[in-house]
Design an enzyme around this catalytic site. Structure first.
Site, mmCIF file in Angstrom:
data_model
loop_
_atom_site.group_PDB
_atom_site.id
_atom_site.type_symbol
_atom_site.label_atom_id
_atom_site.label_comp_id
_atom_site.label_asym_id
_atom_site.label_seq_id
_atom_site.Cartn_x
_atom_site.Cartn_y
_atom_site.Cartn_z
ATOM 1 N N HIS A 8 0.739 -0.903 0.081
ATOM 2 C CA HIS A 8 -0.234 -0.463 0.031
ATOM 3 C C HIS A 8 0.641 1.062 0.347
ATOM 4 O O HIS A 8 2.219 1.506 -0.135
ATOM 5 C CB HIS A 8 -0.747 -0.031 0.917
ATOM 6 C CG HIS A 8 -0.470 0.085 2.615
ATOM 7 N ND1 HIS A 8 -0.018 -1.367 3.046
ATOM 8 C CD2 HIS A 8 0.321 1.477 3.831
ATOM 9 C CE1 HIS A 8 0.485 -0.635 4.442
ATOM 10 N NE2 HIS A 8 0.997 0.675 4.705
ATOM 11 N N HIS A 81 3.950 7.249 3.012
ATOM 12 C CA HIS A 81 4.860 6.147 3.476
ATOM 13 C C HIS A 81 4.297 5.356 1.779
ATOM 14 O O HIS A 81 3.516 5.197 2.042
ATOM 15 C CB HIS A 81 4.696 5.700 4.489
ATOM 16 C CG HIS A 81 3.636 4.376 4.958
ATOM 17 N ND1 HIS A 81 3.088 5.592 5.771
ATOM 18 C CD2 HIS A 81 3.539 3.943 4.947
ATOM 19 C CE1 HIS A 81 2.107 4.111 6.282
ATOM 20 N NE2 HIS A 81 1.906 3.212 5.692
ATOM 21 N N GLU A 130 7.353 1.560 5.074
ATOM 22 C CA GLU A 130 7.069 0.331 5.946
ATOM 23 C C GLU A 130 7.193 -1.032 5.068
ATOM 24 O O GLU A 130 7.061 -1.598 4.204
ATOM 25 C CB GLU A 130 5.758 1.007 6.127
ATOM 26 C CG GLU A 130 4.614 -0.348 6.777
ATOM 27 C CD GLU A 130 3.414 0.130 7.134
ATOM 28 O OE1 GLU A 130 3.125 0.978 6.639
ATOM 29 O OE2 GLU A 130 2.865 -0.857 7.825
HETATM 30 CO CO CO Z 1 1.326 1.462 6.272
#
Ligand code: CO
Length: 139
Positions: A8, A81, A130
């Site tokens: 994502h 992110h 991440e």
């Molecule tokens: Co995230």
């Protein structure tokens, strides 16, 4: 380690409701997941599905939310992110540490219910990154 699937893109927003309305009306989004609180990270989260990955809308939860500072600098919200999957979170942590990349905190349970950690943007070309262990059922 091999670069894994982009899971994502995290997008900070002052209002998940407003962002969801925008993704539906302007981007033609049709699959929007139920929003939920992640108190440990001080955020409320809502996933919008694209065919190949998701947009993670992140709204502050509480006065010491991790994204308060980001929204102070970016009042409209913005890209926060990117998140890549790995098969094993602890192997990945050791890998990045071996490369001299700062791992921010210990692995903890993230928005998909699997362990995650973040990498320092200053060691990642300015991109807060991440790293997330792939959900088991998906493989
Ligand atoms: Co995230």
């Amino acid at each position: 380690m091999k670069l894994g699937r982009l899971n994502h893109v995290g997008v900070a927003t002052p209002s998940i409701a407003d962002s969801v309305a925008h993704y539906r009306a302007v981007m033609g989004a049709t699959v929007v997941r139920e929003a939920f609180d992640l108190p440990a990270q001080g955020v409320r989260v809502c996933f919008v599905d694209a065919p190949n990955c998701q947009i993670e809308l992140i709204e502050p939860l509480g006065a010491d939310s991790a994204i308060i500072g980001f929204l102070a600098k970016n009042p409209l919200g913005g890209q926060h992110h990117v998140c890549f999957e790995v098969p094993d979170i602890h192997e990945a942590k050791a890998w990045f540490e071996g490369k001299g990349v700062r791992v921010l905190g210990e692995p903890r349970i993230g928005a998909h219910g699997t362990p995650i950690f973040f990498l320092h943007p200053k060691d990642m070309g300015g991109v807060l990154t991440e790293i997330m262990e792939s959900p088991r059922q998906a493989h």
